[in-house]
Design an enzyme around this catalytic site. Structure first.
Site, PDB file in Angstrom:
ATOM      1  N   HIS A  22       4.511  -1.767   4.094  1.00 15.20           N
ATOM      2  CA  HIS A  22       3.852  -1.392   5.364  1.00 15.20           C
ATOM      3  C   HIS A  22       3.289  -2.655   6.008  1.00 15.20           C
ATOM      4  O   HIS A  22       2.182  -3.089   5.708  1.00 15.20           O
ATOM      5  CB  HIS A  22       2.748  -0.367   5.071  1.00 15.20           C
ATOM      6  CG  HIS A  22       2.078   0.179   6.305  1.00 15.20           C
ATOM      7  ND1 HIS A  22       1.468   1.417   6.326  1.00 15.20           N
ATOM      8  CD2 HIS A  22       1.910  -0.331   7.551  1.00 15.20           C
ATOM      9  CE1 HIS A  22       0.964   1.633   7.527  1.00 15.20           C
ATOM     10  NE2 HIS A  22       1.206   0.578   8.289  1.00 15.20           N
ATOM     11  N   HIS A  24       3.515  -4.583   9.912  1.00 12.45           N
ATOM     12  CA  HIS A  24       4.023  -4.709  11.284  1.00 12.45           C
ATOM     13  C   HIS A  24       4.187  -6.199  11.532  1.00 12.45           C
ATOM     14  O   HIS A  24       3.186  -6.935  11.511  1.00 12.45           O
ATOM     15  CB  HIS A  24       3.027  -4.112  12.277  1.00 12.45           C
ATOM     16  CG  HIS A  24       2.717  -2.671  12.020  1.00 12.45           C
ATOM     17  ND1 HIS A  24       3.350  -1.647  12.679  1.00 12.45           N
ATOM     18  CD2 HIS A  24       1.868  -2.085  11.136  1.00 12.45           C
ATOM     19  CE1 HIS A  24       2.892  -0.485  12.221  1.00 12.45           C
ATOM     20  NE2 HIS A  24       1.992  -0.718  11.285  1.00 12.45           N
ATOM     21  N   HIS A 202       3.568   6.932  10.436  1.00  6.81           N
ATOM     22  CA  HIS A 202       2.127   6.836  10.208  1.00  6.81           C
ATOM     23  C   HIS A 202       1.587   8.259  10.338  1.00  6.81           C
ATOM     24  O   HIS A 202       1.861   8.948  11.324  1.00  6.81           O
ATOM     25  CB  HIS A 202       1.477   5.955  11.277  1.00  6.81           C
ATOM     26  CG  HIS A 202       1.699   4.488  11.087  1.00  6.81           C
ATOM     27  ND1 HIS A 202       2.938   3.933  10.937  1.00  6.81           N
ATOM     28  CD2 HIS A 202       0.807   3.450  11.015  1.00  6.81           C
ATOM     29  CE1 HIS A 202       2.801   2.615  10.790  1.00  6.81           C
ATOM     30  NE2 HIS A 202       1.528   2.298  10.831  1.00  6.81           N
ATOM     31  N   GLU A 205      -3.795   8.578   9.212  1.00  8.34           N
ATOM     32  CA  GLU A 205      -4.608   7.354   9.281  1.00  8.34           C
ATOM     33  C   GLU A 205      -5.923   7.752   9.963  1.00  8.34           C
ATOM     34  O   GLU A 205      -6.997   7.583   9.396  1.00  8.34           O
ATOM     35  CB  GLU A 205      -3.872   6.264  10.074  1.00  8.34           C
ATOM     36  CG  GLU A 205      -4.638   4.952  10.200  1.00  8.34           C
ATOM     37  CD  GLU A 205      -3.888   3.914  11.055  1.00  8.34           C
ATOM     38  OE1 GLU A 205      -2.967   4.295  11.809  1.00  8.34           O
ATOM     39  OE2 GLU A 205      -4.252   2.708  10.968  1.00  8.34           O
ATOM     40  N   ASP A 283      -0.533  -4.016   6.412  1.00  7.84           N
ATOM     41  CA  ASP A 283      -0.501  -3.437   7.762  1.00  7.84           C
ATOM     42  C   ASP A 283      -0.367  -4.519   8.835  1.00  7.84           C
ATOM     43  O   ASP A 283       0.737  -4.779   9.309  1.00  7.84           O
ATOM     44  CB  ASP A 283      -1.743  -2.557   7.985  1.00  7.84           C
ATOM     45  CG  ASP A 283      -1.555  -1.474   9.030  1.00  7.84           C
ATOM     46  OD1 ASP A 283      -0.458  -1.374   9.594  1.00  7.84           O
ATOM     47  OD2 ASP A 283      -2.509  -0.718   9.287  1.00  7.84           O
ATOM     48  N   ASP A 284      -1.477  -5.123   9.227  1.00  9.89           N
ATOM     49  CA  ASP A 284      -1.487  -6.174  10.261  1.00  9.89           C
ATOM     50  C   ASP A 284      -2.379  -7.307   9.752  1.00  9.89           C
ATOM     51  O   ASP A 284      -3.533  -7.452  10.186  1.00  9.89           O
ATOM     52  CB  ASP A 284      -2.053  -5.617  11.571  1.00  9.89           C
ATOM     53  CG  ASP A 284      -1.239  -4.441  12.088  1.00  9.89           C
ATOM     54  OD1 ASP A 284      -0.181  -4.675  12.679  1.00  9.89           O
ATOM     55  OD2 ASP A 284      -1.660  -3.295  11.856  1.00  9.89           O
TER      56      ASP A 284
END
Ligand code: ADE
Ligand code: ZN
Length: 347
Positions: A22, A24, A202, A205, A283-284
């Site tokens: 996961h 991005h 997603h 969340e 994630d980020d």
């Protein structure tokens, strides 16, 4: 088994082979690279320094973050920019002993501002090829639809992806969750499945368990991104456990986006205790303050994860991947060998 010291746990986490499921790729844009690309492409950005950018990264929810995230990706203009971004990510996770990654990209975040689909994907794919040949990291690409846009626009994006379908492992669903339930995208996901693509979304969340059920029942997902709010619904937990549905959990993201108040409240350990196939992901990472090992390390400290938990998480990252059965088996063996060697060294 528990560790004898935090240093021992840190060393164990640092070197265990692992996969990231996961991530991005646009969320790995570090402020320094944002500045360099802004200069290279003569793009104005509303910050005077990388430090100033970092100071702006204080979010109270998902939307707060997304507003800055879409603004940040504006510096990505050329195929080389996407290559540099992606290669920097691979080099970074190579240092974390990641050996496989399944990465998201948001083509609509680029086509909407006039950057061709091919520019983004060609740069990303070239870096994926180089990560394989130069770093020994295998990878797959997942194309996300932005859920705040329409299903019609998602169909158009799927159409644009046609020439690349042999290089795209699956489709995903990201961006603003509340008010954009999975049901909005049932038809385009059915089309993607019919084309032979994997599907992920997603879910849970910020959104309620009903959204998670929709992702399972209507989008027929192969893997769930986040899934935190599954724990509010016993029947849902049972379904996820019975099907061994992988959850790509992102602890530092959850903290940064105020999904939890403090890491000690994170549900990861509970998920493992319930027999859910939870994994750890970033994630980020450039926005949420940590890459893969940072997520393992911070969570292990906050939740007092033991060695079995870490091994379980690393193994789940391969079990939940879209690698073939043989590659998964080999990776699990590699982890077993790593653990034996670690035990032998500490006597
Ligand atoms: N896009 C990038 N990061 C995201 C996240 N954590 N949730 C939803 N959409 C995203
Ligand atoms: Zn995400």
């Amino acid at each position: 088994m528990s560790f004898t010291s935090p240093e021992q746990r840190q060393a164990f986490i640092a070197a265990i082979p692992k996969a990231e499921l996961h991530l991005h790729i646009e969320g790995s844009l570090e402020p320094e690279m944002m500045f360099a690309l802004a200069q290279r492409n003569a793009v104005d950005i509303p910050f005077a320094s990388a430090d100033e950018v970092r100071k702006a990264y204080a979010f109270s929810n998902l939307q707060d973050f997304l507003d800055i995230y879409y603004q940040g990706m504006n510096v990505l203009r050329t195929e080389q920019d996407f290559y540099d971004l992606t290669m920097a990510y691979f080099e970074r996770i190579h240092a974390d002993n990641a050996i496989h990654a399944e990465i998201f990209f948001d083509p609509q975040g680029h086509t909407e501002r006039g950057i061709a689909f091919s520019i983004a994907i060609d740069g990303i794919l070239r870096a994926m090829d180089d990560a394989g040949s130069k770093l020994g990291i295998s990878s797959q690409l997942i194309m996300c639809f932005l859920r705040h846009l329409s299903e019609k626009e998602a169909f158009a994006t799927l159409e644009e992806a046609s020439p690349y379908l042999d290089r795209i492992a699956g489709v995903g669903l990201d961006s603003s969750e509340m008010g954009h339930p999975p049901s909005k995208f049932a038809k385009v996901f059915a089309k993607a499945k019919a084309l032979g693509l994997k599907t992920v979304a997603h879910a849970g969340e910020e959104g309620p368990p009903e959204y998670i059920w929709e992702a399972l029942d209507l989008l027929k997902i192969d893997r769930m991104d986040h899934g935190n709010r599954s724990l509010e619904d016993e029947a849902l937990v049972k379904n996820l456990r019975d099907n061994q549905m992988a959850l790509t959990v992102c602890p530092l993201s959850n903290l940064a986006l105020c999904v939890i108040d403090k890491l000690e409240d994170h549900p990861l350990k509970k998920m493992l205790g319930l027999g859910l196939r939870a994994t750890v992901n970033s994630d980020d990472p450039s926005y949420f303050g940590g890459y893969l090992n940072d997520n393992y390390e911070a969570t292990a400290t906050a939740l007092n994860l033991d060695k079995d938990d870490i091994v379980n998480l690393a193994k789940n990252s391969f079990r939940g991947s879209f690698l073939g059965e043989d590659a998964i088996e080999q990776s699990l063996q590699r982890i077993d060998e790593y653990v034996s060697e670690f035990d032998r060294k500490i006597g």
